[in-house]
Design a protein around this motif. Structure first.
Motif, PDB file in Angstrom:
ATOM      1  N   LEU A  16       0.827  -1.212   0.000  1.00 16.05           N
ATOM      2  CA  LEU A  16       0.000   0.000   0.000  1.00 16.05           C
ATOM      3  C   LEU A  16       0.861   1.262   0.000  1.00 16.05           C
ATOM      4  O   LEU A  16       0.583   2.214  -0.744  1.00 16.05           O
ATOM      5  N   LEU A  17       1.897   1.295   0.830  1.00 17.27           N
ATOM      6  CA  LEU A  17       2.768   2.478   0.880  1.00 17.27           C
ATOM      7  C   LEU A  17       3.464   2.713  -0.453  1.00 17.27           C
ATOM      8  O   LEU A  17       3.573   3.852  -0.936  1.00 17.27           O
ATOM      9  N   MET A  18       3.949   1.635  -1.080  1.00 21.34           N
ATOM     10  CA  MET A  18       4.655   1.777  -2.352  1.00 21.34           C
ATOM     11  C   MET A  18       3.706   2.193  -3.476  1.00 21.34           C
ATOM     12  O   MET A  18       4.041   3.050  -4.294  1.00 21.34           O
ATOM     13  N   LEU A  39       4.108   5.644  -5.561  1.00 17.86           N
ATOM     14  CA  LEU A  39       4.503   5.579  -6.972  1.00 17.86           C
ATOM     15  C   LEU A  39       3.402   6.034  -7.926  1.00 17.86           C
ATOM     16  O   LEU A  39       3.697   6.492  -9.033  1.00 17.86           O
ATOM     17  N   LEU A  40       2.134   5.899  -7.510  1.00 17.40           N
ATOM     18  CA  LEU A  40       1.020   6.199  -8.412  1.00 17.40           C
ATOM     19  C   LEU A  40       1.092   7.590  -9.044  1.00 17.40           C
ATOM     20  O   LEU A  40       0.898   7.726 -10.258  1.00 17.40           O
ATOM     21  N   PRO A  41       1.385   8.660  -8.268  1.00 17.95           N
ATOM     22  CA  PRO A  41       1.461   9.996  -8.888  1.00 17.95           C
ATOM     23  C   PRO A  41       2.554  10.102  -9.950  1.00 17.95           C
ATOM     24  O   PRO A  41       2.474  10.974 -10.831  1.00 17.95           O
ATOM     25  N   PHE A  42       3.582   9.248  -9.897  1.00 20.66           N
ATOM     26  CA  PHE A  42       4.642   9.282 -10.905  1.00 20.66           C
ATOM     27  C   PHE A  42       4.264   8.489 -12.157  1.00 20.66           C
ATOM     28  O   PHE A  42       4.834   8.686 -13.218  1.00 20.66           O
ATOM     29  N   VAL A  43       3.294   7.566 -12.008  1.00 17.98           N
ATOM     30  CA  VAL A  43       2.905   6.703 -13.131  1.00 17.98           C
ATOM     31  C   VAL A  43       1.775   7.320 -13.937  1.00 17.98           C
ATOM     32  O   VAL A  43       1.784   7.309 -15.169  1.00 17.98           O
ATOM     33  N   ILE A  44       0.764   7.849 -13.249  1.00 10.45           N
ATOM     34  CA  ILE A  44      -0.357   8.494 -13.929  1.00 10.45           C
ATOM     35  C   ILE A  44      -0.565   9.887 -13.339  1.00 10.45           C
ATOM     36  O   ILE A  44      -0.138  10.176 -12.234  1.00 10.45           O
ATOM     37  N   GLY A  82      -2.793   6.543   1.360  1.00 12.85           N
ATOM     38  CA  GLY A  82      -1.352   6.419   1.544  1.00 12.85           C
ATOM     39  C   GLY A  82      -0.843   6.930   2.875  1.00 12.85           C
ATOM     40  O   GLY A  82       0.344   6.765   3.182  1.00 12.85           O
ATOM     41  N   ASP A  83      -1.725   7.553   3.662  1.00 15.55           N
ATOM     42  CA  ASP A  83      -1.297   7.987   4.988  1.00 15.55           C
ATOM     43  C   ASP A  83      -0.914   6.755   5.812  1.00 15.55           C
ATOM     44  O   ASP A  83      -1.670   5.777   5.861  1.00 15.55           O
TER      45      ASP A  83
END
Length: 424
Positions: free
Chosen positions: A220-222, A226-231, A245-246
């Motif tokens: 969950l943390l990863m 990473l999601l904002p960097f992918v999309i 992500g908190d």
């Protein structure tokens, strides 16, 4: 000195030093206690949820048999010739949600079971798993010290975890299986008292269930990091990603999932689960207080203005702030033995450097974490646990355990400095 020479409880030592430091550094008498209370409250306010839920999750993973299942799965997957690597992977996976001391006590018996079953050298098989446990303890959230440093430095928990994983892998490989090749001839007759009383196979959770539940906080943390960097994430979706992500939400979700997958579906009723979670909180009560005490110390240094003076002084040195953080943590670790106290005390000293923007906060978390693992010796409880469980001489404990911890520390620093060249 209070911890080492006077044998005083670390929490009490932190409070005494914080109050005395506040008075001697010029904080008015009427405000010293308020400063201590603020530091303790602010630190625990952000950490108590994460650490308590992490302890509950780790305890359930152990009690439910998931840790045993992960060990068996890894050994069966790689075969007898690669048992050492199976133990490393097991130590790493199980070590992420388990605190070091708990992980040591729970996993060492499984090491001994394999040592007796396959007639293998105990230190050669066991040290790599303990190297993995040690690295997760020093580098990776949700463990108390790195989690506390993330909060103190206003670092990103997900990025810290990702950078920590990048550094952790080579540190574990080199200080674990590679270094252990030199230890095959160390004589060791582990005490049979510590051989695990294993659960029967039909009572164990499935392999996927065990692995997925143990790794869920990391997943969950990863993903959320990473999601904002992918999309391209914006608007309501960004708010949802930030919320999920908190770290506190991550741990709540992970514990709820574990309650079902490793609790209810394993025929553990809610009363038993409540007892398991209560026992877990007893295990980490002192850790929480020590972390709170370190927050009080940091607040006193901040309120007195001395952190800015320290930061200005440190800036006059040509050494990288990352190296300075590592050196300070290593010195404290060597002096008092506790990796957690070393990391938290060093953080209070260098926090102004980080908060003023002179260094990457995620990498400073990892640098101090690496320094806090340097050269474990006779004042560290981990040194004696390893010696007594593996039935070693002091000399052999130095050449195995102490060298392994130092290798982890230096390799960690090297990894931090290399990452610093890339992420600038």
């Amino acid at each position: 000195m209070l911890v080492t020479w006077a044998k005083l409880n670390p929490f009490v030592a932190f409070l005494i030093v914080s109050i005395l430091a506040g008075l001697l550094l010029g904080i008015p008498m009427g405000k010293v206690v308020a400063s201590v209370q603020k530091g303790l409250g602010d630190t625990l306010g952000q950490l108590a949820i994460i650490i308590c839920l992490g302890a509950m999750l780790g305890k359930l993973i152990a009690v439910s048999g998931a840790a045993q299942k992960i060990t068996e799965t890894m050994v069966n997957a790689v075969g007898e010739k690669r048992i050492q690597w199976a133990m490393v992977v097991t130590g790493f996976i199980v070590g992420i949600p388990l605190f070091y001391g708990i992980g040591f006590v729970l996993l060492v018996p499984f090491i001994f079971s394999i040592v007796y079953k396959y007639k293998l050298p105990a230190v050669y098989i066991g040290l790599p798993m303990l190297a993995a446990l040690s690295v997760t303890h020093g580098f990776l959230p949700p463990h108390p010290s790195p989690t506390a440093l993330v909060v103190m430095f206003h670092a990103n928990m997900g990025l810290t975890l990702i950078y920590g994983l990048i550094i952790a892998i080579p540190a574990i490989v080199l200080a674990g299986p590679v270094f252990a090749q030199t230890l095959k001839n160390i004589p060791s007759e582990p005490l049979k008292t510590f051989v695990a009383g294993e659960l029967p196979s039909d009572k164990l959770p499935g392999s996927f269930k065990s692995l997925f539940t143990a790794l869920l906080p990391v997943i969950l943390l990863m993903l959320t990091a990473l999601l904002p960097f992918v999309i391209h994430v914006k608007g309501p979706l960004l708010q949802i990603v930030s919320f999920v992500g908190d770290p506190a939400i991550v741990m709540i979700i992970s514990l709820l999932v574990a309650t079902f997958t490793l609790g209810i579906t394993q025929q553990i009723n809610m009363k038993q689960l409540s007892d398991i979670y209560g026992d877990a909180l007893k295990d980490i009560a002192l850790i929480l207080l020590i972390i709170g005490g370190s927050g009080a110390f940091k607040q006193v240094l901040t309120d007195s203005g001395v952190t800015n003076q320290i930061a200005n002084t440190l800036q006059t040195y040509t050494l990288s702030p990352l190296i300075l953080g590592w050196v300070i943590a290593a010195i404290i670790r060597i002096c008092i033995g506790s990796a957690t106290i070393a990391g938290l005390t060093a953080a209070g000293i260098v926090s102004a450097l980080v908060l003023q923007g002179h260094v990457n906060p995620e990498l400073m978390v990892l640098s101090i974490g690496a320094g806090s693992l340097a050269f474990s010796h006779v004042n560290d409880s981990g040194f004696w646990m390893f010696k007594e469980y593996f039935n070693l001489t002091v000399k052999d404990t130095f050449r195995s355990w102490s060298v392994m911890e130092s290798l982890v520390s230096f390799i960690g620093l090297g990894g931090v400095l290399l990452l610093n060249l890339i992420v600038k």
